[in-house]
Motif scaffolding. Structure first.
Motif, short mmCIF file in Angstrom:
data_model
loop_
_atom_site.label_atom_id
_atom_site.label_comp_id
_atom_site.label_asym_id
_atom_site.label_seq_id
_atom_site.Cartn_x
_atom_site.Cartn_y
_atom_site.Cartn_z
N PHE A 61 88.03 91.52 45.40
CA PHE A 61 89.20 92.25 45.88
C PHE A 61 90.18 92.43 44.73
O PHE A 61 90.36 91.52 43.92
CB PHE A 61 89.86 91.50 47.04
N VAL A 62 90.77 93.61 44.64
CA VAL A 62 91.69 93.93 43.56
C VAL A 62 93.05 94.30 44.14
O VAL A 62 93.17 94.66 45.31
CB VAL A 62 91.15 95.08 42.67
N ALA A 63 94.08 94.21 43.29
CA ALA A 63 95.45 94.43 43.74
C ALA A 63 95.89 95.88 43.69
O ALA A 63 96.93 96.22 44.23
CB ALA A 63 96.40 93.57 42.89
N SER A 64 95.12 96.73 43.07
CA SER A 64 95.53 98.12 42.91
C SER A 64 94.41 99.07 43.31
O SER A 64 93.25 98.84 42.95
CB SER A 64 95.92 98.40 41.45
N PRO A 65 94.73 100.14 44.03
CA PRO A 65 93.68 101.12 44.34
C PRO A 65 93.14 101.80 43.09
O PRO A 65 92.02 102.31 43.10
CB PRO A 65 94.38 102.11 45.27
N ARG A 66 93.88 101.78 42.00
CA ARG A 66 93.41 102.40 40.75
C ARG A 66 92.24 101.65 40.14
O ARG A 66 91.53 102.19 39.30
CB ARG A 66 94.57 102.48 39.76
N HIS A 67 92.06 100.40 40.56
CA HIS A 67 90.96 99.58 40.04
C HIS A 67 89.84 99.43 41.06
O HIS A 67 88.91 98.67 40.84
CB HIS A 67 91.46 98.19 39.65
N ALA A 68 89.92 100.14 42.20
CA ALA A 68 88.99 99.93 43.31
C ALA A 68 87.89 100.98 43.36
O ALA A 68 88.07 102.12 42.95
CB ALA A 68 89.76 99.95 44.63
N ASN A 78 86.02 85.59 52.03
CA ASN A 78 86.32 85.19 50.66
C ASN A 78 86.14 83.70 50.42
O ASN A 78 86.22 83.24 49.29
CB ASN A 78 87.75 85.58 50.29
N GLY A 79 85.92 82.94 51.50
CA GLY A 79 85.78 81.50 51.37
C GLY A 79 84.42 81.09 50.85
O GLY A 79 83.52 81.90 50.63
N PRO A 80 84.22 79.78 50.67
CA PRO A 80 82.97 79.28 50.08
C PRO A 80 81.75 79.42 50.99
O PRO A 80 80.63 79.47 50.49
CB PRO A 80 83.27 77.80 49.82
N HIS A 81 81.94 79.54 52.30
CA HIS A 81 80.77 79.64 53.19
C HIS A 81 80.04 80.97 52.98
O HIS A 81 78.82 81.00 52.92
CB HIS A 81 81.20 79.52 54.66
N TYR A 82 80.77 82.05 52.87
CA TYR A 82 80.15 83.36 52.70
C TYR A 82 80.04 83.77 51.23
O TYR A 82 79.18 84.53 50.87
CB TYR A 82 80.92 84.43 53.48
N ASN A 83 80.96 83.30 50.39
CA ASN A 83 80.90 83.49 48.94
C ASN A 83 80.66 84.94 48.53
O ASN A 83 79.74 85.25 47.76
CB ASN A 83 79.83 82.58 48.33
N ILE A 84 81.47 85.82 49.05
CA ILE A 84 81.30 87.25 48.75
C ILE A 84 81.52 87.53 47.26
O ILE A 84 80.91 88.43 46.69
CB ILE A 84 82.24 88.11 49.63
N PHE A 133 76.68 100.16 40.67
CA PHE A 133 77.99 100.23 40.03
C PHE A 133 77.98 99.76 38.58
O PHE A 133 78.91 100.07 37.83
CB PHE A 133 79.00 99.38 40.82
N GLY A 134 76.96 98.98 38.18
CA GLY A 134 76.94 98.45 36.83
C GLY A 134 77.91 97.31 36.65
O GLY A 134 78.10 96.82 35.54
N GLN A 135 78.55 96.89 37.73
CA GLN A 135 79.55 95.82 37.69
C GLN A 135 79.77 95.35 39.12
O GLN A 135 79.08 95.77 40.02
CB GLN A 135 80.86 96.37 37.13
N ALA A 136 80.76 94.51 39.31
CA ALA A 136 81.11 94.08 40.66
C ALA A 136 81.75 95.24 41.42
O ALA A 136 82.34 96.14 40.82
CB ALA A 136 82.08 92.91 40.59
N VAL A 137 81.60 95.24 42.74
CA VAL A 137 82.28 96.23 43.58
C VAL A 137 83.71 95.75 43.77
O VAL A 137 83.94 94.61 44.18
CB VAL A 137 81.59 96.37 44.95
N ALA A 138 84.66 96.60 43.45
CA ALA A 138 86.07 96.26 43.59
C ALA A 138 86.61 96.89 44.87
O ALA A 138 86.50 98.10 45.06
CB ALA A 138 86.84 96.76 42.38
#
Length: 177
Positions: free
Chosen positions: A80-87, A67-73, A42-47
């Protein structure tokens, strides 16, 4: 009818509490490789845009754990993003209720190409105990195309992480990277 099935499942399962998961060293060693794969593809983080299409929120609890500190995704380059336009990817939970059918299609259409869809949980993969009815379209693939399914009621955070990794690997295979 579905309410009766849910209550039967609750009474059959009973109260469940479990100890905190042990540190998975294999996951930690794969973390760097996964992050490198994500950056290479992706050249960046996966959204990821999460869409709750009618779930009981069991899958959402596992997403929060991921999303917590144990798995640290987030440290692996998955956010995770708030809009499908950024996903880059849609993560869909629950059987698709008739009220969410149009909204799910709109989210899918708003997600830019290339896009991938992960169906999470038994309800998202098969329709679960709700199936298809006047109120439910059933599984996610009845409404939009699905690339990866992560079964379980609910699936564990590790299973979800493996599903996301499978989607990223599928991307890598399709792009020839």
């Amino acid at each position: 009818m579905a309410t009766l099935l849910i209550l039967q499942k609750i009474f059959k399962t009973g109260i469940v509490s479990e100890p905190a998961p042990e540190a998975d060293l294999a996951l930690r060693t794969r973390e760097e490789a996964l992050h490198a794969d994500i950056l290479k593809v992706f050249g960046q983080a996966v959204a990821i845009r999460h869409v709750d299409a009618g779930s009981c929120n069991g899958c959402e609890l596992e997403i929060h754990a991921l999303n917590g500190p144990h798995y640290n995704i987030d440290g692996m380059g998955v956010k995770f993003v708030a809009s499908p336009r950024h996903a880059d990817m849609l993560l869909v939970t629950g059987p698709v209720s008739r009220n969410m059918e149009v909204a799910l299609r709109r989210a899918y259409d708003a997600t830019p190409e290339p896009k991938w869809v992960v169906a999470m949980g038994d309800c998202g993969c098969t329709g679960g105990m709700f199936g298809e009815s006047y109120a439910s379209c059933g599984k996610v693939s009845n409404v939009i195309p699905v690339d990866v399914e992560v079964p379980g009621c609910p699936p564990t955070p590790i299973a979800l992480l493996q599903g996301i990794l499978a989607a990223v690997s599928k991307v890598r295979k399709n792009t020839g990277s």
